[in-house]
Enzyme design. Structure first.
Site, short mmCIF file in Angstrom:
data_model
loop_
_atom_site.label_atom_id
_atom_site.label_comp_id
_atom_site.label_asym_id
_atom_site.label_seq_id
_atom_site.Cartn_x
_atom_site.Cartn_y
_atom_site.Cartn_z
N LYS A 46 0.79 -1.23 0.00
CA LYS A 46 0.00 0.00 0.00
C LYS A 46 0.83 1.29 0.00
O LYS A 46 0.34 2.35 0.38
CB LYS A 46 -1.02 0.05 1.16
CG LYS A 46 -1.81 -1.20 1.39
CD LYS A 46 -2.31 -1.89 0.16
CE LYS A 46 -3.40 -1.17 -0.59
NZ LYS A 46 -3.79 -1.95 -1.81
N HIS A 107 6.70 -7.37 -2.52
CA HIS A 107 6.62 -6.69 -1.21
C HIS A 107 7.66 -7.30 -0.25
O HIS A 107 7.62 -7.01 0.95
CB HIS A 107 5.23 -6.87 -0.58
CG HIS A 107 4.12 -6.15 -1.27
ND1 HIS A 107 4.24 -4.88 -1.78
CD2 HIS A 107 2.83 -6.51 -1.50
CE1 HIS A 107 3.08 -4.50 -2.30
NE2 HIS A 107 2.21 -5.47 -2.16
N SER A 137 -4.26 2.97 4.68
CA SER A 137 -4.52 2.35 3.40
C SER A 137 -4.54 0.82 3.54
O SER A 137 -5.42 0.14 2.98
CB SER A 137 -3.43 2.77 2.39
OG SER A 137 -3.67 2.20 1.13
S1 PPS Z 1 -0.68 -2.92 -3.27
O1 PPS Z 1 -1.91 -3.73 -3.02
O2 PPS Z 1 0.30 -3.06 -2.19
O3 PPS Z 1 -0.10 -3.18 -4.58
O4 PPS Z 1 -1.22 -1.42 -3.21
P1 PPS Z 1 -0.42 -0.13 -3.68
O5 PPS Z 1 -0.63 0.06 -5.12
O6 PPS Z 1 0.96 -0.16 -3.16
O7 PPS Z 1 -1.13 1.04 -2.88
C1 PPS Z 1 -2.47 1.42 -3.08
C2 PPS Z 1 -2.58 2.84 -2.60
O8 PPS Z 1 -2.03 3.71 -3.60
C3 PPS Z 1 -3.04 4.60 -4.06
N1 PPS Z 1 -2.84 4.91 -5.47
C4 PPS Z 1 -2.58 6.15 -5.93
N2 PPS Z 1 -2.42 7.31 -5.28
C5 PPS Z 1 -2.16 8.41 -6.03
N3 PPS Z 1 -2.09 8.39 -7.39
C6 PPS Z 1 -2.23 7.23 -8.08
N4 PPS Z 1 -2.13 7.23 -9.39
C7 PPS Z 1 -2.49 6.04 -7.34
N5 PPS Z 1 -2.69 4.75 -7.67
C8 PPS Z 1 -2.90 4.08 -6.53
C9 PPS Z 1 -4.34 3.85 -3.77
O9 PPS Z 1 -5.45 4.70 -3.81
C10 PPS Z 1 -4.03 3.29 -2.39
O10 PPS Z 1 -3.98 4.30 -1.39
P2 PPS Z 1 -5.22 4.76 -0.50
O11 PPS Z 1 -4.67 5.72 0.51
O12 PPS Z 1 -5.77 3.52 0.14
O13 PPS Z 1 -6.18 5.42 -1.42
#
Ligand code: PPS
Length: 294
Positions: A46, A107, A137
């Site tokens: 996340k 991860h 998150s």
């Molecule tokens: S995972 O399951 O570990 O692969 O998830 P990961 O992609 O690392 O994290 C998901 C969070 O990243 C946010 N997210 C973004 N934020 C800003 N811009 C873009 N383009 C974007 N894409 C993914 C996503 O909304 C999750 O954060 P939260 O705070 O839960 O919204």
């Protein structure tokens, strides 16, 4: 096909609590053969993995962005340690069918990355996110992802997060492990908060790390295609193909908010004070410059 275990228990993998499914098939990670051109995108869960995966795929296909619509993000950039008895749902099986340069999601904490990646000289992009937003998150993700253990209440979850009793272990150990090695290995260490504040700067940095000198127009195009809104509405980037029996979207969305500072809507003043105290202690030996607001 192996029956998908919902609310999968955590078991120990060299001291790290890990989904049982990951541990059962971990021999595939240990025997995986990396190519020197392979790129690892490594994160604590996340922290901005999907965002970075999409940016990297767009950089690699900047001559034709349409190619980034060829498959969902988890197929374009397979998840190294997420394996099962079914080859279609196994990161290593997907990767073995791909030609280099392969982009690989993981991860795994640094100490669990197989030595073969370092021996091959693979580059790594590591993305870190401030622990308060990261915990929020992850909490919402565990509510919706029925493969992950049940997070319980926010306050129960926060205790588990602080103690490293969640899948892939301690946030503290994870971010420190890569930080310590970043100058000795080919690791580009990025922060979610910087990506949010100045995405153009970070996209340029990633491109440079991968050996591309992209025009300003191209950088801006990649930034536009990877805003939270663009990715939320992109079926090849938003995990909308994952069935409801795995992602319970009534509970939360994968593309939830994508903000810096949403922790302020979750932490009580007492939780915040306790967390700050704990953070200070845990980071005393290695003050990584995290930002909790931008
Ligand atoms: S995972 O399951 O570990 O692969 O998830 P990961 O992609 O690392 O994290 C998901 C969070 O990243 C946010 N997210 C973004 N934020 C800003 N811009 C873009 N383009 C974007 N894409 C993914 C996503 O909304 C999750 O954060 P939260 O705070 O839960 O919204």
């Amino acid at each position: 096909m192996e029956k998908l275990e919902t609310r999968c228990p955590l078991v120990d993998l060299n001291g790290i609590p890990m989904l049982k499914q990951v541990v059962t098939h971990f021999h595939r990670v240990e025997t995986f053969q990396p190519f020197p051109e392979d790129l690892l995108i490594s994160t604590y869960p996340k922290a901005g993995t999907t965002w970075t995966q999409e940016i990297v795929d767009l950089i690699l296909h900047h001559d034709d962005f349409e190619k980034c619509k060829r498959a969902p993000i988890h197929v374009r950039v397979p998840f190294l340690e997420m394996n099962s008895a079914d080859p279609a749902f196994s990161g290593t099986c997907l990767l073995e069918k791909m030609d280099p340069p392969r982009v690989i999601k993981t991860h795994l904490p640094l100490q669990l990355i197989p030595q073969s990646f370092w021996d091959a000289g693979c580059k790594v992009i590591y993305v870190a996110r401030n622990p308060k937003d990261n915990a929020v998150s992850y909490f919402h993700f565990d509510r919706m992802n029925l493969v992950q253990p049940d997070p319980g209440s926010w306050s129960q979850y926060l205790d588990k997060f602080m103690n490293g009793e969640v899948s892939w272990g301690s946030w503290y150990d994870h971010v420190k492990g890569y930080w310590k090695e970043r100058d000795k290995k080919k690791i580009l260490y990025l922060f979610f908060e910087d990506m949010k504040e100045d995405p153009g700067h970070e996209v340029k940095q990633i491109a440079k790390f991968l050996g591309y000198n992209l025009s300003q127009r191209m950088i801006e195009e990649i930034v536009q295609r990877t805003t939270f809104e663009s990715m939320r509405d992109n079926p090849m980037a938003n995990y909308s193909d994952v069935p409801e029996n795995i992602f319970n979207r009534q509970a939360s969305e994968f593309m939830r908010k994508g903000e810096v500072g949403d922790w302020e809507n979750h932490f009580s003043p007492e939780q915040n004070a306790t967390f700050d105290e704990h953070y200070k202690k845990m980071m005393a030996d290695l003050p990584i410059p995290f930002r909790f607001v931008i």
